[in-house]
Scaffold this motif. Structure first.
Motif, PDB file in Angstrom:
ATOM      1  N   ALA A  67       0.811  -1.217   0.000  1.00  0.00           N
ATOM      2  CA  ALA A  67       0.000   0.000   0.000  1.00  0.00           C
ATOM      3  C   ALA A  67       0.846   1.269   0.000  1.00  0.00           C
ATOM      4  O   ALA A  67       0.387   2.324  -0.425  1.00  0.00           O
ATOM      5  N   ASN A  68       2.103   1.173   0.442  1.00  0.00           N
ATOM      6  CA  ASN A  68       2.983   2.344   0.480  1.00  0.00           C
ATOM      7  C   ASN A  68       3.802   2.513  -0.796  1.00  0.00           C
ATOM      8  O   ASN A  68       4.621   3.413  -0.889  1.00  0.00           O
ATOM      9  N   ASN A 105       1.250  -8.921  -7.605  1.00  0.00           N
ATOM     10  CA  ASN A 105       0.450  -9.067  -6.386  1.00  0.00           C
ATOM     11  C   ASN A 105       0.361  -7.689  -5.748  1.00  0.00           C
ATOM     12  O   ASN A 105       1.229  -7.321  -4.968  1.00  0.00           O
ATOM     13  N   ALA A 106      -0.646  -6.936  -6.094  1.00  0.00           N
ATOM     14  CA  ALA A 106      -0.771  -5.567  -5.589  1.00  0.00           C
ATOM     15  C   ALA A 106      -1.770  -5.526  -4.444  1.00  0.00           C
ATOM     16  O   ALA A 106      -2.818  -6.166  -4.497  1.00  0.00           O
ATOM     17  N   THR A 111      -1.388   2.299  -4.952  1.00  0.00           N
ATOM     18  CA  THR A 111      -1.771   3.300  -5.948  1.00  0.00           C
ATOM     19  C   THR A 111      -1.728   2.704  -7.348  1.00  0.00           C
ATOM     20  O   THR A 111      -1.000   1.749  -7.613  1.00  0.00           O
ATOM     21  N   HIS A 112      -2.521   3.283  -8.192  1.00  0.00           N
ATOM     22  CA  HIS A 112      -2.565   2.863  -9.592  1.00  0.00           C
ATOM     23  C   HIS A 112      -1.185   3.060 -10.238  1.00  0.00           C
ATOM     24  O   HIS A 112      -0.729   2.231 -11.021  1.00  0.00           O
ATOM     25  N   GLN A 113      -0.519   4.136  -9.875  1.00  0.00           N
ATOM     26  CA  GLN A 113       0.791   4.447 -10.448  1.00  0.00           C
ATOM     27  C   GLN A 113       1.818   3.375 -10.101  1.00  0.00           C
ATOM     28  O   GLN A 113       2.667   3.031 -10.921  1.00  0.00           O
TER      29      GLN A 113
END
Length: 140
Positions: A67-68, A105-106, A111-113
């Motif tokens: 997430a970071n 694996n997001a 973020t989309h970026q």
């Protein structure tokens, strides 16, 4: 004594419309609840052929995005987060294996970026097979 002398005789009549409605509902119920056997009804003998076994599965490179916006490539942290450094890390992880599958694996809050950076790094490395890992929603 004929009490119905002046009246015309009425023929008894059966109304079929309610019966047709009931049969239609039964037919719809049976169609919805019936399971169909797809292949059990056919006896098929497939032709035989001699062929070599397919090659092993292509190499897979797992890229985790938290997430970071931090990256892990096959479990190793990537210090620099720009696409050029990530591309170099992907090439190192692939080694001499041609065209590996990049599995992203997001985190759901990533973020989309950050995800687009992984895709861009794969493109710069010349890797065209990219897939995303997801998980199923838990049953309630």
């Amino acid at each position: 004594m004929d009490f119905q002398r002046g009246r015309a005789k009425e023929e008894p009549e059966i109304n079929l419309i309610p019966m047709i409605d009931v049969l239609l509902v039964i037919l719809i119920f049976l169609m919805v609840t019936t399971t169909f056997s797809q292949i059990a009804e056919l006896q098929i003998n497939l032709p035989t052929a001699e062929a070599e076994k397919p090659a092993d599965k292509p190499a897979a490179i797992n890229v985790a995005v938290d997430a970071n916006g931090r990256y892990l490539v096959n479990g190793s942290a990537v210090a620099d987060t720009d696409t050029a450094a990530l591309s170099l890390t992907l090439r190192r992880a692939a080694g001499d294996k041609p065209d590996p599958v990049i599995i992203i694996n997001a985190d759901a809050k990533a973020t989309h970026q950050a995800v687009v950076n992984v895709m861009e790094a794969a493109r710069l490395s010349g890797y065209t097979h990219i897939t995303f890992a997801t998980q199923a929603k838990p049953d309630k």
